[in-house]
Design a protein around this motif. Structure first.
Motif, short mmCIF file in Angstrom:
data_model
loop_
_atom_site.label_atom_id
_atom_site.label_comp_id
_atom_site.label_asym_id
_atom_site.label_seq_id
_atom_site.Cartn_x
_atom_site.Cartn_y
_atom_site.Cartn_z
N GLN A 274 -1.45 -9.90 13.01
CA GLN A 274 -2.38 -10.90 13.57
C GLN A 274 -3.59 -10.89 12.46
N PHE A 275 -4.07 -10.00 12.15
CA PHE A 275 -5.17 -9.95 11.23
C PHE A 275 -4.66 -10.45 9.92
N ILE A 276 -3.49 -10.46 9.43
CA ILE A 276 -3.04 -11.08 8.24
C ILE A 276 -2.75 -12.56 8.20
N GLY A 277 -2.25 -12.83 9.50
CA GLY A 277 -1.90 -14.50 9.64
C GLY A 277 -1.29 -14.95 8.71
N GLU A 278 -1.69 -16.09 8.12
CA GLU A 278 -0.99 -16.81 6.84
C GLU A 278 -1.52 -16.54 5.54
N ASP A 279 -2.47 -15.39 5.63
CA ASP A 279 -2.97 -14.95 4.23
C ASP A 279 -2.18 -13.97 3.44
N SER A 280 -1.54 -14.53 2.60
CA SER A 280 -0.59 -13.83 1.68
C SER A 280 -1.37 -12.89 0.76
N GLU A 281 -2.53 -13.20 0.61
CA GLU A 281 -3.31 -12.21 -0.12
C GLU A 281 -3.72 -10.95 0.34
N LYS A 282 -3.84 -11.04 1.74
CA LYS A 282 -4.25 -9.86 2.83
C LYS A 282 -2.74 -9.05 2.70
N LEU A 283 -1.61 -9.70 2.85
CA LEU A 283 -0.20 -9.18 2.83
C LEU A 283 -0.18 -8.26 1.48
N LEU A 284 -0.37 -8.90 0.45
CA LEU A 284 -0.26 -8.25 -1.14
C LEU A 284 -1.14 -7.08 -1.24
N GLU A 285 -2.36 -7.26 -0.47
CA GLU A 285 -3.24 -5.98 -0.37
C GLU A 285 -2.73 -4.85 0.22
N LEU A 286 -2.27 -5.01 1.23
CA LEU A 286 -1.63 -4.15 2.22
C LEU A 286 -0.41 -3.37 1.24
N GLN A 287 0.15 -4.14 0.44
CA GLN A 287 1.30 -3.65 -0.25
C GLN A 287 0.62 -3.01 -1.42
N SER A 288 -0.64 -3.03 -1.93
CA SER A 288 -1.29 -2.31 -2.75
C SER A 288 -1.83 -1.06 -2.26
N ILE A 289 -2.31 -1.10 -1.28
CA ILE A 289 -2.60 0.05 -0.49
C ILE A 289 -1.57 1.34 -0.20
N VAL A 290 -0.28 0.68 0.25
CA VAL A 290 0.60 1.59 0.43
C VAL A 290 1.30 2.00 -0.83
N GLU A 291 1.19 1.42 -1.98
CA GLU A 291 1.60 1.73 -3.14
C GLU A 291 0.68 2.89 -3.66
#
Length: 724
Positions: A274-291
């Motif tokens: 729900q926080f990410i919504g349709e924001d692809s940049e947030k999803l990619l940032e989540l990827q960066s954090i877990v990486e």
């Protein structure tokens, strides 16, 4: 007298139905009493046990060597218990000791018979020193300015470990701490201001001057200009990225390693989708954090999230317009998906489980009313909904089995991705909602066996999560008959039912969900139908393909515009003739007795086709509403007109006239609106009206067709019914 006639519902449950249950899921729970209750009452289904075992064993495996597989994705629709699952997982990892001396692991292990799971719980507690940072990310976002996921985690990490919530202030605190000056610094602040630093630093008006003065005093040779420059340097240099965040947490963890053994640090983020919504940049940032957690942490840092969608469902939608291929799907190796079946089992056991000595009483009640329960207390649906049998009735009562099946779906629809979810961290849990109906203000616990939970009561329990506009419309409903209370009940039930496209919102289903007890349903059925008609006339509701639809305030405004359109008899007759042309234009033959004839068609006095030697003169209900058609005279006339067949529809054209009038009004308003600049709410309302228009056109054509099927043919002084 049967025992169930005097048995109060509040006395039938194994656990006291008046006990306190958390009204909201707060993943950052610190109250030891609440933590203990959550652990003691946590219901472990077989599916939950498998999920816990799999995740704990993955963490245990990280002891054997470095790993970058440190992402945990917990998915499930709203109310499935994913937040609760993550909380319990956090309690087990930290294995905190509670007030009575029991550990979280001790309490949890008493709840399961699965020896493998017990072993995993004990092992993870003995092998690691674990800390968990857990919060609902949407509720922690700074609403005044956009924040990245890394910035939010960084702030919450600092606050958890005693530093300021303002990142640059926290950086100065850490620098002072590393130099052994932090305690002296805090003493200076309190001495000079009379307020502890922990309180003073939250007052943004004073914090900069306080820092300057204290830094000058705590650092010999430091001028005021030096202090101000140092503060500016910290602010300018501080850029919080996934890498910076990871380095900061890892430094903390490695300091712990020398003190308390093999450490693990878990960042758990609730409702990430729900926080990410349709924001692809947030999803990619989540990827960066877990990486980064995986690359730098070597198994010491873990990132867990909850989401309404499974990872594979979320990623394609969010990244639909991105050229680059996201690897986020590969970074969350450990996944748990919670299902509605598990929630159903939890509610039945935690809230609705019955005392053993009450089961015979409920069994007697079911036996007495089984026929009516199976016949009247079920919903029409395009999906299979479980029927009422004795075992299901006893387990679910005073809910009915279909209610426990539809409620999670209603809640999920109300709070689904893309909705106007407030993300406040205060969302009611489905467990709490099912528990609350027994207590104030509804007090179902005081009723005797036979009473049922109704859908309007569920609406009341979640009213704060319904839009203010819709809630006000329902509360302020006013009908000419004065049946406002029943109208409110009907509107509440309709509002929730229309969240599900697989349940028709017809009068039968609306009445069914409002049955307050097992007994005679005919009066309620009649009352609900009458109130629905009133609500329809007053434009609180509209027609839908399969019944009714609650109208938003915007739609009601459009309804007022529709009602103001003046439609004259000529408009109705012109529309009727147009429909008849569409109906008859392909009709080239007509069957009469055992013969088939090529025909020409005249409908309501207008020629439609001229393809045959035989002419059919058709008269619709609309024509007969405005013009006199003498059936006897046509019969006499037909004797001398052997090339003409008269086809008369019945005279009852009033309802069809009203439908055509409505069709004309809706069409005009839709056409007017489509030429204007509309708000998103108006666009949505107009789209709904276009659907209504299409349905009305189909209904009108069907009504004409049915009318002629129920009519008569007159030929050669003979009258023949066309009804099958």
């Amino acid at each position: 007298m049967s025992g169930y006639n005097s048995t109060e519902i509040g006395t039938i449950f194994r656990r006291p139905i008046t006990r306190d249950i958390n009204k909201v899921v707060k993943v950052e729970q610190e109250d030891e009493r609440v933590v203990a209750q959550e652990l003691e009452e946590y219901i472990l289904t077989a599916g939950l046990e498998r999920n816990f075992t799999r995740l704990l064993e993955a963490i245990i495996d990280s002891e054997r060597g470095s790993t970058d597989e440190v992402g945990i994705w917990i998915s499930g629709f709203f109310g499935s218990g994913k937040s609760h699952f993550m909380k319990i997982l956090g309690y087990l990892l930290e294995d905190r000791t509670l007030g009575d001396g029991s550990s979280a692991a001790d309490i949890f292990c008493r709840r399961t018979e699965d020896e493998t799971l017990k072993g995993a719980v004990r092992s993870v507690g003995s092998k690691f020193y674990s800390e968990v940072l857990m919060f609902q990310i949407g509720s922690k976002e700074n609403k005044a300015q956009a924040e990245s996921i890394s910035e939010i985690i960084y702030r919450e990490f600092n606050k958890k470990h005693g530093y300021a919530g303002t990142p640059w202030v926290a950086e100065i605190e850490k620098n002072l701490e590393q130099q052994g000056l932090y305690d002296e610094f805090k003493s200076i602040i309190e001495r000079e201001t009379g307020t502890p630093w922990e309180q003073r630093r939250t007052q943004s008006v004073f914090v900069r001057n306080d820092l300057v003065n204290a830094l000058v005093e705590v650092n010999p040779g430091f001028t005021e200009e030096d202090a101000r420059q140092a503060i500016e340097d910290v602010q300018e240099d501080l850029v919080i990225t996934a890498e910076k965040l990871t380095t900061e947490i890892l430094e903390y963890v490695e300091n712990k390693e020398t003190e308390q053994g093999d450490p693990r640090y878990y960042v758990f983020l609730d409702e990430i989708s729900q926080f990410i919504g349709e924001d692809s940049e947030k999803l990619l940032e989540l990827q960066s954090i877990v990486e980064e957690f995986g690359r730098q942490g070597d198994g010491k840092l873990w990132l867990g999230v909850t989401s309404q969608e499974k990872l594979e469902e979320l990623v394609p939608g969010v990244l639909a317009h991105k050229e680059e291929e996201s690897k986020v799907g590969d970074r969350f190796d450990h996944r748990a998906d919670l299902t509605s079946e598990e929630l159903d089992e939890v509610i039945r056991e935690r809230i609705l489980q019955k005392k053993e000595d009450v089961v015979p009483t409920l069994s007697e009640f079911y036996s007495t009313h089984s026929g009516q329960l199976s016949k009247d207390y079920k919903l029409e649906s395009t999906r299979s909904i479980g029927s009422v049998n004795e075992e299901e009735f006893i387990e679910c009562y005073p809910f009915l089995p279909y209610q426990l099946e539809i409620l999670p779906n209603i809640f999920a629809a109300l709070r689904g991705r893309g909705s106007d979810d407030k993300l406040t961290g205060r969302e009611r849990t489905l467990i709490d909602v099912t528990h609350s109906v027994f207590n104030e203000p509804h007090n179902l616990k005081d009723d005797t066996i036979g009473s049922l939970v109704t859908l309007d009561v569920i609406f009341d329990e979640i009213a704060e999560e319904i839009s203010d506009e819709d809630r006000t419309t329902i509360e302020e409903v006013s009908l000419p008959s004065g049946r406002d209370e029943l109208a409110r009940q009907v509107l509440k039930a309709l509002y929730l039912l229309q969240q599900l496209d697989w349940i028709p919102n017809n009068k039968e289903n609306i009445a069914t969900v409002l049955y307050p007890q097992v007994g005679d349903t005919r009066t309620i059925d009649d009352d609900v139908e009458e109130v629905l008609n009133e609500l329809l006339d007053a434009s609180y509701i509209g027609r839908s393909d399969e019944g009714y639809r609650f109208l938003s305030q915007t739609e009601r405004g459009i309804e007022d515009e529709i009602a103001s359109i003046d439609v004259r008899a000529g408009d109705i007759r012109r529309n009727s003739k147009k429909t008849l042309r569409n109906l008859f234009e392909n009709a080239t033959t007509v069957g009469y007795k055992n013969d088939t004839f090529d025909v020409s068609i005249e409908a309501d006095g207008e020629t439609v086709s001229e393809t045959g030697e035989i002419t059919v003169e058709a008269y619709s209900p609309i024509y007969r509403l405005y013009e006199s058609v003498n059936e006897k005279a046509l019969k006499t006339q037909s004797f001398s007109e052997d090339a003409t067949i008269y086809w008369l529809a019945p005279e009852n054209g009033e309802e069809l006239r009203d439908d055509i009038e409505r069709l004309i009004q809706v069409r005009q308003v839709v056409e007017d609106k489509e030429r204007k600049q509309l708000s998103p709410e108006e666009k949505e309302a107009v789209q709904q009206k276009k659907k209504d228009l299409s349905r009305l056109e189909d209904d009108v054509q069907k009504a004409f067709r049915n009318a002629f099927r129920d009519g008569v043919l007159i030929y050669n002084q003979s009258i023949t019914s066309t009804a099958a």
